[in-house]
Design a protein around this motif. Structure first.
Motif, PDB file in Angstrom:
ATOM      1  N   THR A  47     -18.145  -7.649  50.162  1.00  7.26           N
ATOM      2  CA  THR A  47     -18.099  -8.893  50.151  1.00  7.26           C
ATOM      3  C   THR A  47     -18.671  -9.668  51.420  1.00  7.26           C
ATOM      4  OG1 THR A  47     -16.282  -9.196  48.358  1.00  7.26           O
ATOM      5  CG2 THR A  47     -16.760 -11.147  49.956  1.00  7.26           C
ATOM      6  N   ASN A  65     -10.021  -2.279  49.816  1.00 10.40           N
ATOM      7  CA  ASN A  65     -10.697  -2.612  51.139  1.00 10.40           C
ATOM      8  C   ASN A  65     -12.281  -2.439  50.926  1.00 10.40           C
ATOM      9  OD1 ASN A  65      -8.443  -3.161  52.255  1.00 10.40           O
ATOM     10  ND2 ASN A  65      -7.832  -1.106  52.803  1.00 10.40           N
ATOM     11  N   SER A  98     -16.707  -9.147  41.144  1.00  8.56           N
ATOM     12  CA  SER A  98     -15.331  -8.745  40.833  1.00  8.56           C
ATOM     13  C   SER A  98     -15.044  -8.431  39.289  1.00  8.56           C
ATOM     14  CB  SER A  98     -14.423  -9.693  41.439  1.00  8.56           C
ATOM     15  OG  SER A  98     -12.963  -9.497  40.977  1.00  8.56           O
ATOM     16  N   VAL A 118     -13.024 -14.018  52.952  1.00 11.23           N
ATOM     17  CA  VAL A 118     -13.544 -13.169  53.609  1.00 11.23           C
ATOM     18  C   VAL A 118     -15.269 -13.756  53.552  1.00 11.23           C
ATOM     19  CG1 VAL A 118     -15.118 -10.822  53.643  1.00 11.23           C
ATOM     20  CG2 VAL A 118     -12.694 -10.835  53.313  1.00 11.23           C
ATOM     21  N   SER A 119     -15.550 -14.371  52.504  1.00  9.97           N
ATOM     22  CA  SER A 119     -16.898 -14.991  52.251  1.00  9.97           C
ATOM     23  C   SER A 119     -17.202 -16.035  53.106  1.00  9.97           C
ATOM     24  CB  SER A 119     -17.037 -15.607  50.940  1.00  9.97           C
ATOM     25  OG  SER A 119     -17.352 -14.534  50.082  1.00  9.97           O
ATOM     26  N   LYS A 136      -7.885 -10.281  44.600  1.00  6.40           N
ATOM     27  CA  LYS A 136      -9.399 -10.062  44.713  1.00  6.40           C
ATOM     28  C   LYS A 136     -10.065 -11.463  45.153  1.00  6.40           C
ATOM     29  CE  LYS A 136     -11.039  -7.353  41.574  1.00  6.40           C
ATOM     30  NZ  LYS A 136     -11.647  -6.855  40.696  1.00  6.40           N
ATOM     31  N   VAL A 155      -8.968 -13.415  48.198  1.00  6.80           N
ATOM     32  CA  VAL A 155      -9.256 -12.731  49.485  1.00  6.80           C
ATOM     33  C   VAL A 155     -10.707 -12.764  49.591  1.00  6.80           C
ATOM     34  CG1 VAL A 155      -9.195 -10.836  50.989  1.00  6.80           C
ATOM     35  CG2 VAL A 155      -7.087 -11.352  49.562  1.00  6.80           C
ATOM     36  N   ASP A 156     -11.425 -12.566  48.424  1.00  4.70           N
ATOM     37  CA  ASP A 156     -12.920 -12.414  48.490  1.00  4.70           C
ATOM     38  C   ASP A 156     -13.601 -13.937  48.940  1.00  4.70           C
ATOM     39  OD1 ASP A 156     -14.061 -10.093  47.824  1.00  4.70           O
ATOM     40  OD2 ASP A 156     -13.755 -10.643  45.713  1.00  4.70           O
ATOM     41  N   GLN A 165     -14.296  -3.007  48.716  1.00  2.00           N
ATOM     42  CA  GLN A 165     -14.751  -4.378  48.023  1.00  2.00           C
ATOM     43  C   GLN A 165     -14.771  -5.470  48.920  1.00  2.00           C
ATOM     44  OE1 GLN A 165     -16.653  -5.110  45.691  1.00  2.00           O
ATOM     45  NE2 GLN A 165     -16.301  -6.988  45.688  1.00  2.00           N
ATOM     46  N   MET A 166     -14.017  -5.490  49.932  1.00  2.00           N
ATOM     47  CA  MET A 166     -13.742  -6.708  50.889  1.00  2.00           C
ATOM     48  C   MET A 166     -15.055  -6.414  51.823  1.00  2.00           C
ATOM     49  SD  MET A 166     -11.629  -8.461  49.685  1.00  2.00           S
ATOM     50  CE  MET A 166     -11.788  -7.816  47.864  1.00  2.00           C
TER      51      MET A 166
END
Length: 396
Positions: free
Chosen positions: A120, A114, A104, A53-54, A46, A49-50, A116-117
């Motif tokens: 984000t 997904n 998180s 994505v950020s 998490k 990947v967070d 949660q992404m």
């Protein structure tokens, strides 16, 4: 000479960005050490990947909302001033990405991956930069109004409110919408303890965050000529105050002890450039007390299953930090002056309202549209196996 100054500023801000980037490893290991073993892989994935994505959300949308700047120019333009504008973006991105890293920890062990992404992306792309632009770029004339009305604008040097309180209060909205982990509370409302799975990892995460925080705070000057040793020493005193207060009030509990410095550092961010070191010590000490007390009340009385206690740590200690800057930053208490208690209070409340509203909208919509919680069987098996198909430790 001008080129040399630009190059030095680029290096200064770049080093700060790298130090705050390293803090994300701290977020990861703090969560890994706190959650049950069957959710450790999920915590690591998490956070990684967070952050990515950020990066995309902030590069294409968020930074433009906050500062009106985009990167749709040739590389020759972007490289002007030794690329200072680029490394400034990198530095501020690491702040923005801290928001989902904070969230998180609150939603751990039962949130779908997904959605949660997606959350984000929406938070870093829209919610966070909306308030960032108000606090740090005078959007809607907010700072001008405060200065005209109360003699000073809202002062948040390194993000007690803009980053930490925002993250903590967004997390509260998400946690409330998710609900408690299965089995966390009995039918009679009694708490079923889920102790930290790995104290050494928890401690490692706390240490990484603590060290990186000196980049978070000191490098918020954003140029080498504005660097201040006062910020460094105030950060040091706050972490000491927070740790010792958590040690005493938490009765030697290692979880409280290792979150103590984080509570102090969260609180001192806002006023680290204007407080006297003794004011920073008190600010950190009060934050340590707030965290231990609020974490206990949240879990035991309010029945809010905030796994890492991110609302008490970031939400409440961050809010205290915004207010504390207006108290201990005043010249009458040995500070540098130029702050207003009323402005700090209003700015802090504004950040809380925007965070709660933004978090409620984002997670509320995702809950209604696609769901944000694992089913009972997946939660029982653990996020590691149900989402990532591998445990954190393999047994031959």
């Amino acid at each position: 000479m001008e080129a040399l100054v630009s190059a030095n500023d680029v290096l200064f801000v770049l080093l700060g960005a790298i130090m705050v980037l390293a803090m994300h490893a701290g977020f990861a290991f703090l969560e890994v050490g706190t959650v049950r073993q069957k959710n450790q892989v999920n915590a690591l994935v998490k956070i990684m990947v967070d952050f990515c994505v950020s990066t995309i959300a902030y590069f294409f949308i968020g930074y433009s909302i906050a500062y009106g700047i985009n990167f749709f120019s040739g590389a020759d333009v972007l490289a002007a001033k030794s690329g200072y504008d680029l490394v400034k973006f990198f530095f501020l991105l690491t702040f923005a990405a801290a928001i989902p890293a904070i969230v998180s920890g609150g939603i751990a062990e039962r949130a779908k991956f997904n959605p949660q992404m997606a959350a984000t992306f929406l938070i870093v792309g829209f919610v966070y930069p909306f308030f960032e632009g108000i606090a740090w770029n005078n959007h809607f004339g907010f700072q001008d109004w405060l200065k005209a009305s109360f003699g000073a604008g809202f002062h948040d040097f390194a993000g007690s409110i803009v980053v930490h309180a925002m993250g903590g209060w967004i997390a509260l909205a998400a946690v409330m919408l998710l609900g408690a982990r299965n089995g966390r509370y009995t039918k009679e409302g009694k708490l079923h303890a889920y102790p930290p799975s790995n104290i050494p990892f928890l401690a490692l995460g706390a240490w990484i965050l603590t060290v990186g925080w000196f980049g978070f705070n000191v490098m918020s000057a954003q140029s080498i000529q504005n660097i201040s040793g006062l910020v460094a020493v105030n950060s040091l005193m706050a972490l000491a105050g927070g740790t010792l207060a958590a040690l005493v009030l938490g009765k030697n509990d290692p979880g409280f002890v290792h979150n103590g410095p984080l509570a102090g550092l969260v609180a001192v961010c806002a006023g680290s450039d204007v407080m006297h070191p003794l004011g920073a010590l008190v600010t950190g000490g009060v934050a340590g007390v707030i965290f231990v007390w609020a974490f206990t009340v949240t879990q035991n009385r309010l029945k809010i299953d905030d796994v890492l206690g991110v609302w008490p740590l970031h939400g409440l200690c961050g809010a205290w930090g915004g207010i504390a800057a207006g108290i201990f930053g005043s010249a009458s208490l040995g500070g540098m002056g130029g702050v207003s208690f009323v402005s700090q209070l209003i700015g802090t409340l504004a950040g809380i309202v925007i965070a709660l509203a933004g978090g409620g909208i984002v997670y509320g919509l995702l809950k209604a549209l696609v769901g944000i919680r694992l089913d009972k069987e997946s939660e029982f098996d653990g996020a590691d196996l149900s989402i990532h198909k591998i445990p954190s430790v393999s047994v031959d």
